[in-house]
Each structure stands twice: as C-alpha cells, then as structure tokens.
Scaffold this active site. Structure first.
Site, mmCIF file in Angstrom:
data_model
loop_
_atom_site.group_PDB
_atom_site.id
_atom_site.type_symbol
_atom_site.label_atom_id
_atom_site.label_comp_id
_atom_site.label_asym_id
_atom_site.label_seq_id
_atom_site.Cartn_x
_atom_site.Cartn_y
_atom_site.Cartn_z
ATOM 1 C CG HIS A 100 17.171 46.567 -8.106
ATOM 2 N ND1 HIS A 100 16.897 47.401 -7.038
ATOM 3 C CD2 HIS A 100 16.354 46.963 -9.109
ATOM 4 C CE1 HIS A 100 15.954 48.261 -7.383
ATOM 5 N NE2 HIS A 100 15.615 48.034 -8.642
ATOM 6 C CG HIS A 102 16.220 47.919 -13.737
ATOM 7 N ND1 HIS A 102 14.891 47.627 -13.636
ATOM 8 C CD2 HIS A 102 16.527 48.698 -12.669
ATOM 9 C CE1 HIS A 102 14.397 48.224 -12.558
ATOM 10 N NE2 HIS A 102 15.377 48.880 -11.953
#
Length: 118
Positions: A100, A102
């Site tokens: 992922h 941010h």
C-alpha cells in the site's frame, strides 16, 4: 517482530467488506481508504486489490507504474500538494503486509510546520 500471516490481510477483509472502512476511491484494481490512525490532516492508503506482501515484490514495471499513477491521481483529487510514502518490510515500518501507498497531505505551510496532532 511482526511477520506476514498466511491468513487474509486486513486490507483483503476491507476489500471484501468484512471490516468497515471509509472508502474514498475504488475501481476494479485499487481501493483507497482513510487511515484509522492518521499522521497528517489527510492520510489515505492506496491499496492494490492484487495482494503482494511488500512493494518490492511487484516486478512488472507496468504494474508498478499503474500503482504509482493511481496513487498520484487520488492524491491530486485530495490536495494540491502531498507526500507519497511506502514502508517496505517490518524494518522499514510496514505494519500490514499487503502492499500500500500512504498519501499524506493537508498541512498548513508543509509537514514541518504542522503543530496539530497527527
């Protein structure tokens, strides 16, 4: 030290709607959610639906490029200026072992001038 689990990740469970989350974007390949422990006024997570444990496991340049392009598109919808961050592995600060990115944004005068709680 936290190690990857063979069970489904928290993000897989969010994608499957087993765990509620504040979704800000979704398509067939990605989901973006608000971070539950924000480190900036705007803190989103851009998550590929195809699971890799860490970003450096993505070896296809097209797949890697699409991830970064999508994160940039979502960031630009949220704020004119932003920071994109990836933590890679436990030693790099990664807590959830599902790739992922941010998105951090929304500081007054930039992140170093933020006096509010993050």
């Amino acid at each position: 030290m936290t190690q990857p689990s063979p069970e489904r990740t928290l993000f897989e469970r969010i994608i499957a709607r087993e765990i509620p989350s504040q979704i800000v974007y979704e398509d067939e390949n990605y989901i973006a959610i608000k971070d539950i422990a924000p480190k900036a006024p705007i803190h989103l997570l851009v998550i590929p639906k195809r699971v890799t444990t860490r970003v450096d496991e993505i070896t296809d340049p097209t797949e890697m490029g699409r991830l970064w392009v999508k994160a940039t598109e979502i960031a630009r919808q949220q704020a004119p200026d932003y920071r994109l961050v990836v933590n890679c592995g436990a030693g790099g600060g990664q807590v959830i072992f599902h790739t992922h990115i941010h998105i951090l944004a929304g500081w007054e005068g930039g992140p170093d001038n933020d006096t509010g709680s993050a």
